[in-house]
Design a protein around this motif. Sequence first.
Motif, PDB file in Angstrom:
ATOM      1  N   LEU A   1       0.829  -1.205   0.000  1.00  0.00           N
ATOM      2  CA  LEU A   1       0.000   0.000   0.000  1.00  0.00           C
ATOM      3  C   LEU A   1       0.868   1.261   0.000  1.00  0.00           C
ATOM      4  CD1 LEU A   1      -2.898  -0.832   2.506  1.00  0.00           C
ATOM      5  CD2 LEU A   1      -3.079  -0.537   0.033  1.00  0.00           C
ATOM      6  N   ALA A   2       1.940   1.233   0.797  1.00  0.00           N
ATOM      7  CA  ALA A   2       2.838   2.387   0.880  1.00  0.00           C
ATOM      8  C   ALA A   2       3.486   2.670  -0.472  1.00  0.00           C
ATOM      9  CB  ALA A   2       3.911   2.137   1.938  1.00  0.00           C
ATOM     10  N   LEU A   3       3.967   1.625  -1.135  1.00  0.00           N
ATOM     11  CA  LEU A   3       4.613   1.789  -2.441  1.00  0.00           C
ATOM     12  C   LEU A   3       3.622   2.329  -3.476  1.00  0.00           C
ATOM     13  CD1 LEU A   3       6.744  -1.489  -2.604  1.00  0.00           C
ATOM     14  CD2 LEU A   3       7.497   0.802  -1.978  1.00  0.00           C
ATOM     15  N   GLU A   4       2.414   1.762  -3.461  1.00  0.00           N
ATOM     16  CA  GLU A   4       1.405   2.212  -4.427  1.00  0.00           C
ATOM     17  C   GLU A   4       1.026   3.670  -4.198  1.00  0.00           C
ATOM     18  OE1 GLU A   4      -1.800  -0.510  -3.981  1.00  0.00           O
ATOM     19  OE2 GLU A   4      -0.749  -2.191  -4.943  1.00  0.00           O
ATOM     20  N   ASP A   5       0.908   4.080  -2.932  1.00  0.00           N
ATOM     21  CA  ASP A   5       0.532   5.463  -2.618  1.00  0.00           C
ATOM     22  C   ASP A   5       1.615   6.439  -3.073  1.00  0.00           C
ATOM     23  OD1 ASP A   5      -1.039   7.568  -1.182  1.00  0.00           O
ATOM     24  OD2 ASP A   5       0.781   7.625   0.046  1.00  0.00           O
ATOM     25  N   LEU A   6       2.858   6.115  -2.790  1.00  0.00           N
ATOM     26  CA  LEU A   6       3.954   7.006  -3.174  1.00  0.00           C
ATOM     27  C   LEU A   6       4.109   7.079  -4.693  1.00  0.00           C
ATOM     28  CD1 LEU A   6       6.589   6.022  -0.452  1.00  0.00           C
ATOM     29  CD2 LEU A   6       5.239   8.122  -0.564  1.00  0.00           C
ATOM     30  N   ARG A   7       3.961   5.957  -5.364  1.00  0.00           N
ATOM     31  CA  ARG A   7       4.061   5.968  -6.828  1.00  0.00           C
ATOM     32  C   ARG A   7       2.925   6.788  -7.432  1.00  0.00           C
ATOM     33  NH1 ARG A   7       5.007  -0.477  -6.867  1.00  0.00           N
ATOM     34  NH2 ARG A   7       7.261  -0.515  -6.543  1.00  0.00           N
ATOM     35  N   LYS A   8       1.741   6.635  -6.881  1.00  0.00           N
ATOM     36  CA  LYS A   8       0.588   7.377  -7.395  1.00  0.00           C
ATOM     37  C   LYS A   8       0.795   8.884  -7.264  1.00  0.00           C
ATOM     38  CE  LYS A   8      -4.429   7.723  -6.781  1.00  0.00           C
ATOM     39  NZ  LYS A   8      -5.602   7.248  -5.989  1.00  0.00           N
ATOM     40  N   ARG A   9       1.429   9.283  -6.161  1.00  0.00           N
ATOM     41  CA  ARG A   9       1.660  10.716  -5.921  1.00  0.00           C
ATOM     42  C   ARG A   9       2.986  11.196  -6.516  1.00  0.00           C
ATOM     43  NH1 ARG A   9       2.074  12.328  -0.691  1.00  0.00           N
ATOM     44  NH2 ARG A   9       2.377  10.268   0.249  1.00  0.00           N
ATOM     45  N   LYS A  10       3.645  10.320  -7.297  1.00  0.00           N
ATOM     46  CA  LYS A  10       4.913  10.648  -7.961  1.00  0.00           C
ATOM     47  C   LYS A  10       5.970  11.106  -6.963  1.00  0.00           C
ATOM     48  CE  LYS A  10       3.583  11.651 -12.701  1.00  0.00           C
ATOM     49  NZ  LYS A  10       3.712  12.600 -13.828  1.00  0.00           N
ATOM     50  N   ILE A  11       6.038  10.376  -5.850  1.00  0.00           N
ATOM     51  CA  ILE A  11       7.104  10.604  -4.869  1.00  0.00           C
ATOM     52  C   ILE A  11       8.206   9.599  -5.150  1.00  0.00           C
ATOM     53  CG2 ILE A  11       7.691  10.735  -2.433  1.00  0.00           C
ATOM     54  CD1 ILE A  11       5.561  12.746  -3.247  1.00  0.00           C
ATOM     55  N   ILE A  12       9.414  10.069  -5.358  1.00  0.00           N
ATOM     56  CA  ILE A  12      10.547   9.157  -5.586  1.00  0.00           C
ATOM     57  C   ILE A  12      10.767   8.349  -4.313  1.00  0.00           C
ATOM     58  CG2 ILE A  12      13.003   8.997  -6.107  1.00  0.00           C
ATOM     59  CD1 ILE A  12      12.729  11.600  -7.687  1.00  0.00           C
ATOM     60  N   LEU A  13      10.740   7.039  -4.459  1.00  0.00           N
ATOM     61  CA  LEU A  13      10.785   6.166  -3.283  1.00  0.00           C
ATOM     62  C   LEU A  13      12.119   6.284  -2.553  1.00  0.00           C
ATOM     63  CD1 LEU A  13       9.089   2.927  -4.649  1.00  0.00           C
ATOM     64  CD2 LEU A  13       8.047   4.810  -3.411  1.00  0.00           C
ATOM     65  N   PRO A  14      12.047   6.295  -1.206  1.00  0.00           N
ATOM     66  CA  PRO A  14      13.274   6.317  -0.409  1.00  0.00           C
ATOM     67  C   PRO A  14      13.843   4.907  -0.290  1.00  0.00           C
ATOM     68  CG  PRO A  14      11.384   6.248   1.034  1.00  0.00           C
ATOM     69  CD  PRO A  14      10.840   6.290  -0.375  1.00  0.00           C
ATOM     70  N   LEU A  15      14.850   4.730   0.555  1.00  0.00           N
ATOM     71  CA  LEU A  15      15.393   3.404   0.811  1.00  0.00           C
ATOM     72  C   LEU A  15      14.292   2.490   1.337  1.00  0.00           C
ATOM     73  CD1 LEU A  15      18.747   4.342   2.586  1.00  0.00           C
ATOM     74  CD2 LEU A  15      18.462   3.537   0.235  1.00  0.00           C
TER      75      LEU A  15
END
Length: 402
Positions: free
Chosen positions: A148-162
């Motif tokens: 869920l966290a990965l999907e939310d960040l990708r949807k909001r175009k946030i570059i994923l952290p470590l």
Amino acid sequence: MYARVRELLTPEERLQYLQIPPDLGEWELGTYFTFTQHDLEIIQQRRRNYNRLGFAVQLCVLRYLGWTLSEIKEVPVHVLRYIAKQINADVGSFVSYGEREATKYEHLDEIRKEYGYQTFTLSEYRSLCKYLFSHAMANGNPLHLIQLALEDLRKRKIILPLMATIERAVWETRKRTEEKIFKLLNSSLTELQIAKLDRVITTMPESSKTYLAWLREIPGTSSPDSFLKVIEKLEYIRDLQLQADTKGIHPNRLRQLSKIGSRYEPHSFRRFNDPKKYAILVAYLLELIQDLTDMAFEIHDRQIMILLSKGRKAQEEIQKQNGKSINEKVVHFADLGAALIKARSEGIDPFVALDAVMPWDQIVASVEEAKRLARPVDYDYLDLLEKKFYALRKYTPTLLKS
């Protein structure tokens, strides 16, 4: 120690998230690795062959995985070929990309500005935890929350952290939701109920097993005695008078806590702090009430089915034993009926017609025998179960009372 506690994935699981699958399908290639005309115009602004390919790969990796190219160990060859073909680049030139580390960061910065990607900040971390909290209240599974966290960040175009940062956010969110759930489940417990819960994980008098182990025992066969054992356990839990406040807890989360409680041994419960110990015990016992109730009705249903089966078999046995006699009666009454029909049509005395077929005394005796052989009009067999009542009587009063 601090970092290790917050790691929820194994190295192998973590690698699955940080790689492009070697068997990437056509749909993924078409969705994330195919360029628009606008993309191609941006890519072609690079002068050198390897820079164009590197820029294009960075863009695709961000779209598909959400991480930067620096986090990805390898890009599958068939994916490189697919990208290179679109921009007329040589696949082999990709090895030269990134020899100058600053180039990758410059390209990333351009992608960020052109396509609206944002860097993951402390503010985004807090926002992510807030987003995960409501989901964690319903489902505390770490893999589910990570996804869920990965999907939310990708949807909001946030570059994923470590990945460790994602895991820590999930770990802390789960911890907060657990604390809230434990608090809700403990809030309505009285001192007497707490004392009774402590007794559940203690050893029974004159026995080597605990009350918890006894409650978990499943009756072997379906029988009246098994029903009474189930009800005894059900009454024991009811006597605890658990009135937990579960309104603010998602039913799915209660079931998860119950499953956890079903796996833990009494010595494990004793190691927990009080809020966790009592909350898991309450969730497990509340779920066990439902399970025991279902089990009791299942045993009762099976008892009824067994009795009905015995009734059917008894009726079939009667039919087998009396088949010849019943057939004789059918023949007799068919002949008598035919005689009556003939007597009416020819206008003769019906008793004379009957006497010609069978003497009156024999007719009376045949009727009496037919009464003994006859089954109920609806061909039921419940009358054959009357002698079986004592078996039901062993437990049905307890069933009605409970």
